[in-house]
Every structure is written in C-alpha cells, then in structure tokens.
Design an enzyme around this catalytic site. Structure first.
Site, PDB file in Angstrom:
ATOM      1  N   ASN A 161      46.355  59.964  23.686  1.00 58.48           N
ATOM      2  CA  ASN A 161      46.972  59.877  22.367  1.00 58.48           C
ATOM      3  C   ASN A 161      48.439  60.264  22.412  1.00 58.48           C
ATOM      4  OD1 ASN A 161      46.914  59.686  19.394  1.00 58.48           O
ATOM      5  ND2 ASN A 161      47.263  61.891  19.502  1.00 58.48           N
ATOM      6  N   TYR A 165      52.738  65.745  15.320  1.00 56.13           N
ATOM      7  CA  TYR A 165      52.118  66.893  14.681  1.00 56.13           C
ATOM      8  C   TYR A 165      53.174  67.979  14.533  1.00 56.13           C
ATOM      9  CZ  TYR A 165      48.317  64.232  16.705  1.00 56.13           C
ATOM     10  OH  TYR A 165      47.504  63.201  17.066  1.00 56.13           O
ATOM     11  N   HIS A 183      42.918  63.488  13.061  1.00 51.73           N
ATOM     12  CA  HIS A 183      43.798  62.949  14.096  1.00 51.73           C
ATOM     13  C   HIS A 183      43.233  63.190  15.491  1.00 51.73           C
ATOM     14  CE1 HIS A 183      47.483  63.158  11.174  1.00 51.73           C
ATOM     15  NE2 HIS A 183      46.672  62.141  10.919  1.00 51.73           N
ATOM     16  N   GLU A 225      49.127  53.832  22.089  1.00 53.28           N
ATOM     17  CA  GLU A 225      50.400  53.779  21.374  1.00 53.28           C
ATOM     18  C   GLU A 225      51.483  53.136  22.230  1.00 53.28           C
ATOM     19  OE1 GLU A 225      47.970  56.726  19.212  1.00 53.28           O
ATOM     20  OE2 GLU A 225      48.408  56.411  21.334  1.00 53.28           O
ATOM     21  N   GLU A 274      56.406  70.055   3.473  1.00 51.81           N
ATOM     22  CA  GLU A 274      55.693  68.943   4.107  1.00 51.81           C
ATOM     23  C   GLU A 274      56.081  67.574   3.540  1.00 51.81           C
ATOM     24  OE1 GLU A 274      53.854  67.646   6.183  1.00 51.81           O
ATOM     25  OE2 GLU A 274      53.044  69.259   7.399  1.00 51.81           O
TER      26      GLU A 274
END
Length: 474
Positions: A161, A165, A183, A225, A274
């Site tokens: 992956n 984060y 995730h 990815e 955030e």
C-alpha cells in the site's frame, strides 16, 4: 508530460506562472500556514508557494499549496492549465481504464545522497517543522506517502500500500500515526499485531505530483498505487528500493524515512485541524520508531494546509474520490452518468443517473454507501437526473428545490459506520446516513407533475462555444 520528482514539477509550475516565490523573511508560525490558508481563498487559479527565507531556520526550503488549484491539478496530470474541472475528471476516468501500467525501477535515487541511521536519526536536523493551525497538538507530516506491505502476503506487489496518513512528530526519532480502520495500513498493522510483530514502513516526503494524488485515492486492496500512477501519468512511475525495508518507494522523493510501527504500543496523538474543517481531538494512536532517514541534499519540505474548504487537500483528493466511486457504481449500474464526490473526501456525494424504474435512484444511493470508500465516508448522497450536471451546483439545487418531496424522497438510515474524524458522528465512528432522491419519478412511481420540463434549446451548445470564443478573444 510526466514529472519524475517534485522539483521538476515546481519548475514547470513556475514556467506556467503557477509558482510564487516569497523572498521576504517570514515567521514559521503563523506566516507559513497563513499564506497557504490565504491561497485557498484567492480563487481557483492560486499558485504553489515556495519559501526559502524562514526566520529561525538557516537552510529551509518549503513548498506549500502545490496541488492547491484546478490549474495546478491539471498541470500535475500533464493537461493544459485551463482544463475545466469536469474535463479533468473525465480525463482522469479515461486514464483509469489504462490501469495497470508497470512501474520502472531505477538506481541512483537522489534521496540516497545523505543518510542518518540509528542513534544519529534526528528529524529536526532534516526538516523545517512548523504547526499548520493554532490548535494543532504538534508538528505534522501531512503530505507523506506511507508504504507498507501485507504481512500475510508480503511479496504481492498490489497489496503493497501507498497511502497518506497524518503523522505527528513526537520526538527526534518517533512519530504517531493515525491508521483509519477502513484504510490498508490499518489492515496491515492488525495482521502484524496479531502475530505480536512490528510493522515495517517507509515514509516518503516531497514526491512527484501524481504519487501524492494516488496516495489519497480509494482503490481496491490488491491494486497497486504505482501501477495506477503510471496510468495517470501516461508513463511508468519511477520507483527505487528503500535500503532498510526493501520496500518500493518513489524514485524522486526528497526524503525517505524507514522504520516500524511498534506493535501494541500507543501514545496520545492530536489534536489536528483536519480535512473536515474541524479539529479532531487527541486519541491513543500507534507509534512509529524511525531507524533510518535518507534525503536529498538541500531537501524541499512539502506540507499541506488543511482547514475549512477550499484548501489544497480538496483539490488533491477531489477527482481521485469521484472517479473510483463512478467506476464502482457504473460496473453494477451502467445508468450512472457522473459522480461528484469533491466535498470533504466524499462525506457528501452527488450522483447523476438514469432510472430503470421507480425507486431505482435510491438503490444507487445505497450502493454508493456500501462501496469500499463509502463504508467509511459517504454519509449524504444526492441523486439527480442524467441531464443534470452534478458539478453544476445551481442545477443540483434546482433539482433539490423542484423535485424533492421530503416525506418520500429523503431516506435516513441510522447507526452506520463513518470515519471517526467526521465531526457529526456520535459516538465517533457511527452516524446516520441520508439519501436525497432529487430525480424525476418514473413508472410505477407516478408522483408529482413533471411531464413538461423546459429543455435547453438545440442551438444552446453551439452558442456556448461561440460566446466562450468571443470572451477569450477580448
């Protein structure tokens, strides 16, 4: 064109008038974050910002707002800067179908120029750290691409992956990481901790622009990815082997940090301003021990400002949230025309669709909530007809105001999962979700009086082109 590192993209942005160098001396706080915050308030053509005269730092190079406009986002994909949002999303979807494009492994990665190991590791000597919002609990690395592998299938390239984060600096060689349960890194950590093991990771900073896009993209668990980056770039993504973990990392990164998430160890992390436009409070989160830092000479520190939209994160994760949802929905419901998931990483989604029969649109909305991304994010879905552009908010609001009967067209489903960061969740991680069906009823649903809609004149499309040409020629 495809860019192999951050620096070449910054050069291209400057050539397009999309990079602003601030040469006056600035304070690390509040000037850096305030400037990035301001960039999100000056319009959709805002430039990237580059600082190299920061008080208190003797040798800092800081890039902000790199993806922070639709012009910059277009250039990251090798498109003309003036490409419209809708056209960018459509081109993104077209390139998605080119997946997979195998990456290209290269030697002599520029981040191999300098190294810190073991007791010599000190983040503060490598990075010019600063807070992004007044209420943040500390310094954050918030635009890193974090690489981890499935401990149960470590040789499966697709299950390696690459994700974004948030990472709080809690010491010279320690970070706290927030692995959101939906995730992939959380799944990897769960597998490692079930064996009472640490989870090796590599954290890369200052990456070429498409890696930053795919690292925030909701993809299938076994989809690489790097192979998606190749499809979006139109050229293989360059990768290199990280020396300590052996993981595949971007070849052109400015900084590569290697270490482990220490199994079963937790420490308070947060608060942090955030992507929701709210602070999330402090929580006990896993701890990263840093064992090695590799970095380019004079590294560029790239950071991401988050706050009330729009900020850079909204440009960064807008299209890469729309397209996966579109592809997943259309695979089962070919009637789906377009998906606008630009809002808060898809907490709210607008979908245009044709209908097979009465009630069909609500079924599409429920499926959106049960996609892999939807389980953790999609909390509100607005369904509109196929001739309504979900990216045109006046059209969406017209559909809402003229076609919705709240008694029949609003569905609320209680006690569903959502990311803990969603400020409306109560308790954290649980929310009610809502579907608003703003489509025209079709048989056997014969409610309302919608038989004589006003349509655009046949000549309107031609005149749009003529007027745009006249405006451009002024």
């Amino acid at each position: 064109m495809a860019y192999d590192d951050l620096r070449s993209f910054l050069t291209a942005l400057e050539g397009e008038g999309q990079l602003l160098r601030i040469t006056d001396e600035v304070l690390p706080e509040p000037d850096l974050a305030a400037a990035a915050n301001a960039a999100g308030r000056i319009g959709e053509g805002a430039p990237a910002l580059y600082f190299d005269n920061v008080k208190g730092f003797t040798d800092a190079r800081i890039a902000l707002n790199v993806h922070g406009s639709w012009r910059n986002h277009a250039l990251a994909l090798g498109l003309p800067a003036a490409t419209s949002v809708k056209d960018q999303v459509e081109e993104f979807a077209r390139r998605w179908d080119d997946f997979p494009v195998a990456p290209e492994r290269r030697e002599d990665a520029p981040w191999r120029e300098n190294t810190q190991e073991g007791a010599d590791v000190d983040l503060f000597k490598v990075l010019p750290l600063f807070r992004l919002n007044d209420g943040d609990g500390g310094f954050y690395l918030d635009k890193a691409a974090v690489v981890s592998r499935d401990p149960d299938d470590p040789d499966h390239f697709g299950k390696q992956n690459v994700g974004t984060y948030r990472l709080e600096v809690i010491g010279r060689d320690r970070l706290a990481i927030q692995p959101v349960p939906v995730h992939d890194v959380a799944l990897h950590l769960k597998a490692a901790e079930s064996r009472d093991e640490d989870l090796p990771i590599a954290i890369t900073l200052g990456n070429e622009p498409v890696i930053s896009i795919v690292a925030g993209m909701p993809m299938g668990y076994d989809r690489s990815e790097y192979e998606m980056a190749g499809a979006l770039r139109g050229a293989p993504a360059p990768i290199a082997t990280a020396p300590l973990t052996g993981f595949d990392v971007p070849w052109g990164s400015e900084v590569v940090i290697e270490g482990v998430i220490e199994g079963r160890k937790r420490q308070i992390e947060g608060p942090f301003g955030e992507f929701t436009g709210h602070y999330s409070g402090g929580r006990r989160m896993p701890v990263v021990r840093i064992d090695r830092i590799s970095y380019r000479t004079n590294p560029v520190f790239e950071s991401l400002y988050l706050g009330m939209p729009w900020t850079e994160v909204d440009y960064l994760v807008g299209p890469n949230t729309c397209v996966p949802l579109l592809k997943q929905l259309r695979a089962e419901f070919p009637e789906v025309q377009a998906v606008n998931a630009m809002y808060t990483h898809g907490l709210a989604v607008i979908i245009s669709t044709a209908k097979r029969y009465g009630g069909f649109a609500k079924a599409v909305g429920m499926r959106a909530m049960t996609t892999r991304h939807g389980l953790g994010y999609v909390a509100q879905v607005i369904l509109v007809d196929e001739d309504v552009d979900p990216f045109n908010l006046p059209q969406v609001m017209w559909a809402m105001s003229s076609k919705v009967n709240p008694a029949d067209d609003v569905v609320i489903i209680p006690n569903l999962s959502v990311v803990e960061l969603a400020p409306s969740a109560s308790p954290a991680g649980i929310t009610s979700k809502m579907i608003i069906d703003a489509t025209t009823p079709v048989s056997p649903d014969n409610r309302g009086n919608f038989s004589t809609p006003v349509r655009d004149l046949p000549e309107t499309k031609e005149w749009i082109g003529r007027l745009n040409a006249l405006i451009a020629a002024r």
